[in-house]
Design a protein around this motif. Sequence first.
Motif, PDB file in Angstrom:
ATOM      1  N   VAL A  86      -3.270 -11.616  11.865  1.00 11.00           N
ATOM      2  CA  VAL A  86      -1.867 -12.012  11.965  1.00 11.00           C
ATOM      3  C   VAL A  86      -1.038 -10.780  11.630  1.00 11.00           C
ATOM      4  CG1 VAL A  86      -0.047 -13.508  11.078  1.00 11.00           C
ATOM      5  CG2 VAL A  86      -2.372 -14.403  11.354  1.00 11.00           C
ATOM      6  N   HIS A  87      -0.094 -10.466  12.513  1.00 12.86           N
ATOM      7  CA  HIS A  87       0.726  -9.265  12.365  1.00 12.86           C
ATOM      8  C   HIS A  87       2.194  -9.664  12.273  1.00 12.86           C
ATOM      9  CE1 HIS A  87       1.718  -4.942  13.064  1.00 12.86           C
ATOM     10  NE2 HIS A  87       2.812  -5.460  13.608  1.00 12.86           N
ATOM     11  N   VAL A  88       2.870  -9.195  11.229  1.00 16.28           N
ATOM     12  CA  VAL A  88       4.286  -9.488  11.018  1.00 16.28           C
ATOM     13  C   VAL A  88       5.041  -8.160  10.996  1.00 16.28           C
ATOM     14  CG1 VAL A  88       5.995 -10.591   9.541  1.00 16.28           C
ATOM     15  CG2 VAL A  88       3.657 -11.503   9.643  1.00 16.28           C
ATOM     16  N   ARG A  89       6.066  -8.033  11.814  1.00 10.64           N
ATOM     17  CA  ARG A  89       6.898  -6.831  11.807  1.00 10.64           C
ATOM     18  C   ARG A  89       8.337  -7.233  11.531  1.00 10.64           C
ATOM     19  NH1 ARG A  89       7.268  -1.448  13.274  1.00 10.64           N
ATOM     20  NH2 ARG A  89       9.330  -0.810  14.033  1.00 10.64           N
ATOM     21  N   ILE A  90       8.951  -6.567  10.546  1.00  8.81           N
ATOM     22  CA  ILE A  90      10.346  -6.798  10.176  1.00  8.81           C
ATOM     23  C   ILE A  90      11.093  -5.491  10.371  1.00  8.81           C
ATOM     24  CG2 ILE A  90      11.920  -7.534   8.347  1.00  8.81           C
ATOM     25  CD1 ILE A  90       9.509  -8.825   6.975  1.00  8.81           C
ATOM     26  N   GLU A  91      12.234  -5.548  11.004  1.00  9.48           N
ATOM     27  CA  GLU A  91      13.021  -4.352  11.256  1.00  9.48           C
ATOM     28  C   GLU A  91      14.397  -4.463  10.618  1.00  9.48           C
ATOM     29  OE1 GLU A  91      13.265  -3.387  15.335  1.00  9.48           O
ATOM     30  OE2 GLU A  91      11.092  -3.319  15.652  1.00  9.48           O
ATOM     31  N   ALA A  92      14.832  -3.363  10.022  1.00  3.63           N
ATOM     32  CA  ALA A  92      16.215  -3.255   9.549  1.00  3.63           C
ATOM     33  C   ALA A  92      16.941  -2.371  10.571  1.00  3.63           C
ATOM     34  CB  ALA A  92      16.261  -2.683   8.141  1.00  3.63           C
ATOM     35  N   SER A  93      17.605  -1.340  10.144  1.00  3.52           N
ATOM     36  CA  SER A  93      18.261  -0.399  11.053  1.00  3.52           C
ATOM     37  C   SER A  93      17.859   1.009  10.661  1.00  3.52           C
ATOM     38  CB  SER A  93      19.787  -0.569  11.006  1.00  3.52           C
ATOM     39  OG  SER A  93      20.274  -0.380   9.681  1.00  3.52           O
ATOM     40  N   GLU A  94      18.237   1.971  11.471  1.00  6.94           N
ATOM     41  CA  GLU A  94      17.943   3.389  11.237  1.00  6.94           C
ATOM     42  C   GLU A  94      16.441   3.649  11.105  1.00  6.94           C
ATOM     43  OE1 GLU A  94      20.297   5.241   8.237  1.00  6.94           O
ATOM     44  OE2 GLU A  94      22.127   4.173   8.805  1.00  6.94           O
ATOM     45  N   GLY A  95      15.653   2.866  11.831  1.00  2.00           N
ATOM     46  CA  GLY A  95      14.212   3.080  11.847  1.00  2.00           C
ATOM     47  C   GLY A  95      13.460   2.506  10.670  1.00  2.00           C
ATOM     48  N   VAL A  96      14.135   1.816   9.743  1.00  4.63           N
ATOM     49  CA  VAL A  96      13.480   1.219   8.581  1.00  4.63           C
ATOM     50  C   VAL A  96      12.783  -0.069   9.024  1.00  4.63           C
ATOM     51  CG1 VAL A  96      13.795   0.235   6.288  1.00  4.63           C
ATOM     52  CG2 VAL A  96      15.153   2.219   7.006  1.00  4.63           C
ATOM     53  N   ALA A  97      11.486  -0.191   8.707  1.00  5.79           N
ATOM     54  CA  ALA A  97      10.718  -1.357   9.142  1.00  5.79           C
ATOM     55  C   ALA A  97       9.550  -1.592   8.203  1.00  5.79           C
ATOM     56  CB  ALA A  97      10.222  -1.171  10.578  1.00  5.79           C
ATOM     57  N   LEU A  98       8.999  -2.791   8.307  1.00  5.87           N
ATOM     58  CA  LEU A  98       7.807  -3.160   7.531  1.00  5.87           C
ATOM     59  C   LEU A  98       6.822  -3.833   8.474  1.00  5.87           C
ATOM     60  CD1 LEU A  98       7.529  -4.813   4.059  1.00  5.87           C
ATOM     61  CD2 LEU A  98       6.494  -5.971   6.004  1.00  5.87           C
ATOM     62  N   GLU A  99       5.557  -3.446   8.376  1.00  6.94           N
ATOM     63  CA  GLU A  99       4.499  -4.098   9.127  1.00  6.94           C
ATOM     64  C   GLU A  99       3.477  -4.658   8.150  1.00  6.94           C
ATOM     65  OE1 GLU A  99       2.837  -1.655  12.138  1.00  6.94           O
ATOM     66  OE2 GLU A  99       4.725  -1.476  13.258  1.00  6.94           O
ATOM     67  N   LEU A 100       3.239  -5.942   8.282  1.00  2.00           N
ATOM     68  CA  LEU A 100       2.324  -6.669   7.410  1.00  2.00           C
ATOM     69  C   LEU A 100       1.202  -7.228   8.267  1.00  2.00           C
ATOM     70  CD1 LEU A 100       1.674  -8.222   4.696  1.00  2.00           C
ATOM     71  CD2 LEU A 100       3.233  -9.978   5.510  1.00  2.00           C
ATOM     72  N   GLU A 101      -0.038  -6.935   7.895  1.00  3.15           N
ATOM     73  CA  GLU A 101      -1.182  -7.435   8.646  1.00  3.15           C
ATOM     74  C   GLU A 101      -2.117  -8.207   7.727  1.00  3.15           C
ATOM     75  OE1 GLU A 101      -1.649  -4.145  12.238  1.00  3.15           O
ATOM     76  OE2 GLU A 101      -3.231  -4.356  10.726  1.00  3.15           O
ATOM     77  N   TYR A 102      -2.568  -9.359   8.223  1.00  2.00           N
ATOM     78  CA  TYR A 102      -3.595 -10.139   7.544  1.00  2.00           C
ATOM     79  C   TYR A 102      -4.849 -10.114   8.415  1.00  2.00           C
ATOM     80  CZ  TYR A 102       0.167 -12.241   4.749  1.00  2.00           C
ATOM     81  OH  TYR A 102       1.233 -12.457   3.917  1.00  2.00           O
ATOM     82  N   ARG A 103      -5.981  -9.779   7.825  1.00  2.00           N
ATOM     83  CA  ARG A 103      -7.263  -9.889   8.518  1.00  2.00           C
ATOM     84  C   ARG A 103      -8.071 -10.985   7.845  1.00  2.00           C
ATOM     85  NH1 ARG A 103      -8.738  -5.097   8.042  1.00  2.00           N
ATOM     86  NH2 ARG A 103     -10.404  -5.243   6.493  1.00  2.00           N
TER      87      ARG A 103
END
Length: 849
Positions: free
Chosen positions: A252-269
């Motif tokens: 399961v892959h979760v991607r959250i984006e803010a602005s100016e290239g700031v982001a978070l990627e969360l992966e569950y295996r």
Amino acid sequence: MMFPNFLIFCGVALRPSGGRRGVSRRLLACAGLLALVAATGTAAERSPTHATFAGPPADYAELIGRSDEVIRRTLSVEERAGVRRDGDLVRVPVFFGPGECRSLEELVIVPAGGGASVVMQADDVRRAADGGISRAHLWFPVELAPGATQAFQLEHRTTAAPAADEPMPVEAGPEGLRVRTATGEVEFTAEGGLQAIRSGAAQWRFEDAGAFPRVRVAGSASKGKPAEVFSLDQSASRREVTWASGPLFAKVHVRIEASEGVALELEYRIPRDGRELVLSVAVFPGAGSGALRENRLLRGKLVGGTAVVREIPAGIRSALRAEHGYTITALTRSSGESLLAVPLVIGGSNGRWTMQDGDVTLEGMRGLKRETENEKRTLTAYWTEVRLVPTTAGTDGELWGAYVAHAQPLVAVVDEPGATVAELHGALREVVREMKPVGWRQEAARALVLEGPEAATRILKHRPVAREANAEKLAASARNAAAKLTGNGARKLREDEKGRAYGPLDPYHITYTQSAAALLAALTDVPDVSRVNLAMASAVREIGGRADAQGYPYIDCFARTLNMQMGPTLFGLTAGARAGHVALVRFYRDLATAPPVLGVFGRGQRPYTGASAKNGDQTDFLYQSICDFWLRTSELLTGENLGLHPLAYGRYTDCIDVMADRYHGVAARPKAQEPLVRANFYRGQTHTHRWLGWSCAPYLRLLQNPAQPNEPGLTEAIYYTRAQRGRWKNWPDLTHYVLADLLVREPRLWTARVEVPAAVDGITVRHDGSTATVTWTPTRGAAGYRVYRAERAGGPYRWLNSPHVENPVPPTPAPPFIDPSAPSGASYVVVAEDVHGRPGAWPERSTAP
């Protein structure tokens, strides 16, 4: 959570032709997309996709030698934590060259000794510009006995692929996902929150919104304007959740984006067996400073009763599991269920549970910030990985056992057919040629690598000079240096002055500039070299030799750092043995085998100093690697058994990661084309201090058994070495380059290991007030016994009959040992010694208090 009464697999894998294991199976991924946008969490789209198991485009690797038509790679799978592996998944990082792999259907993994192919699943599949596969993580299950190694081959398939195997079942609906495992299930909300984990009788559930990251990242401040802070959490408006399922694990892959290239990627295996849930988080700080103001990997409220945070010692060796103050944490309920958090790298706040005001938080790394200093400029993300292990283990010992079973994720050591010792030697010669030596030792060692023994001997005929072999004069020079700094003792030395106070005996320079002299003494016919080494080790011991309150010897250097003590230790063990200096050898051997040095934790980690650490601070990949490399060098040159833990040999190869270039570059100040990034530094440490300090780590695996032809690990050592060509290099690195080259290819340096007494059995303790009587079964080959005491099982220990204290105590010749001042509940360990004072193996467990 309600789910529809249908299952979505969206999976493609190859069906077995026989039973569950050892059959012809193959991979591929499976995928379903649950793309969710907007903070409301409404499902916007659900359609098949393979993107969850794919990575961004990437260039091909430049192969070492020619590619084999059948055998693409050799794989060495090594169990190092001392636990049985029954179906554990192995991660295989593979970098392909042009034309090697157009489709994963072309590949198969088989045991090297023959047999049927194994089931395989791919992830992070990346393609080059021409559409061919340039790199990927392959996964397959394995069965290994504790400490065992098994070889496999990645081959080009010569027969048709078998039918597709079924992926893991996943229930997908508007309200979220449920992934079915062999022992339970894992649930996620539509927004990507972790809702529930169930494995057997262990069940953990979070309230409606689930557990979700909470991260705040600061941008760069401008003149007159404070830095903007970006929030990455459940309130983010730009979010995407995708999932995929294969025969071995779901993702399961979760991607959250803010602005100016700031982001978070969360992966569950989620592996099929359901024994753990693997969580990885990457925070992309954008173009600004990227300072982490808050970093919570998960945050939520538990359902179904209160829990407490429980700390479990993180030491890998049972008898030494609490020698240092490093722990992992578990959420535990009174019903006996626990949820262990096992971070890939232990230390600091990373991967630790905390509780406050009813909220449960899995903490991430703290204090991270992108900086402009040297290699830190290459940083593009902050990455970490944690294993969540649901268990019904109740006692501290059972929880510790559950932790150790998950402490070493299996990673194959992958080698190309063209990787040879000759190729490594050629690459090291190029790097060594580019470097300017400091002092006659580096100069002669450099000549030894580039031209051979005759060239080194010509240099050594003029140096060293006679006074360098005089221990008394060396010690007098050190005393004079200290007197100048302190005004003839008018004040104490500061920690940062200790190196200069040694004068010509600075342990730092002995380690980093002069250590190659140990090999010069063995490979040339210049006896003065060994005499100088002996004089330096003797004088350092005379000036800085100490024993701490626990009875362990050490060299008094800056902050008692263990890495600075390694050079004198190498000289003391090698030159001391050659001269028959028993007391000197014993001092340095006991320094190298003290419980704080043996008591590694996590994946072979060790604190900065050579003393027992009370707090679980962050550790340095650089200094751990240097210590283990020097200890192994000492073992090879002398035959001593210094108790180096097998986990140390995988420190670099475990970091190889086909996605590493997404998190950082290679190094700063390049003078040549930017090389391929193959290792993820976050897999080695959790902070950016001494960033990308790989040092000698890429060569350590080659020293495990250098007599083995084409020892596993050659490929990564060659790639790393080639990446250093034409680049800025620090002068101390020349020492480990020449050590690595000579130790790998010179059989004259390989000394057969001396046998030491076995671990002592039958240790019992009888308490009578403040007196404890310790007895044990006599051990074959023992000339005496060391007795260690701790206030609790696992340490930290005090050496009760240490010969290094002000009032030395000889080894106990035979049981019993009487301790007249035993604390209440004290625990004991007894270690046998041979006639030369060599300690035997530590027992598996200490006595119960």
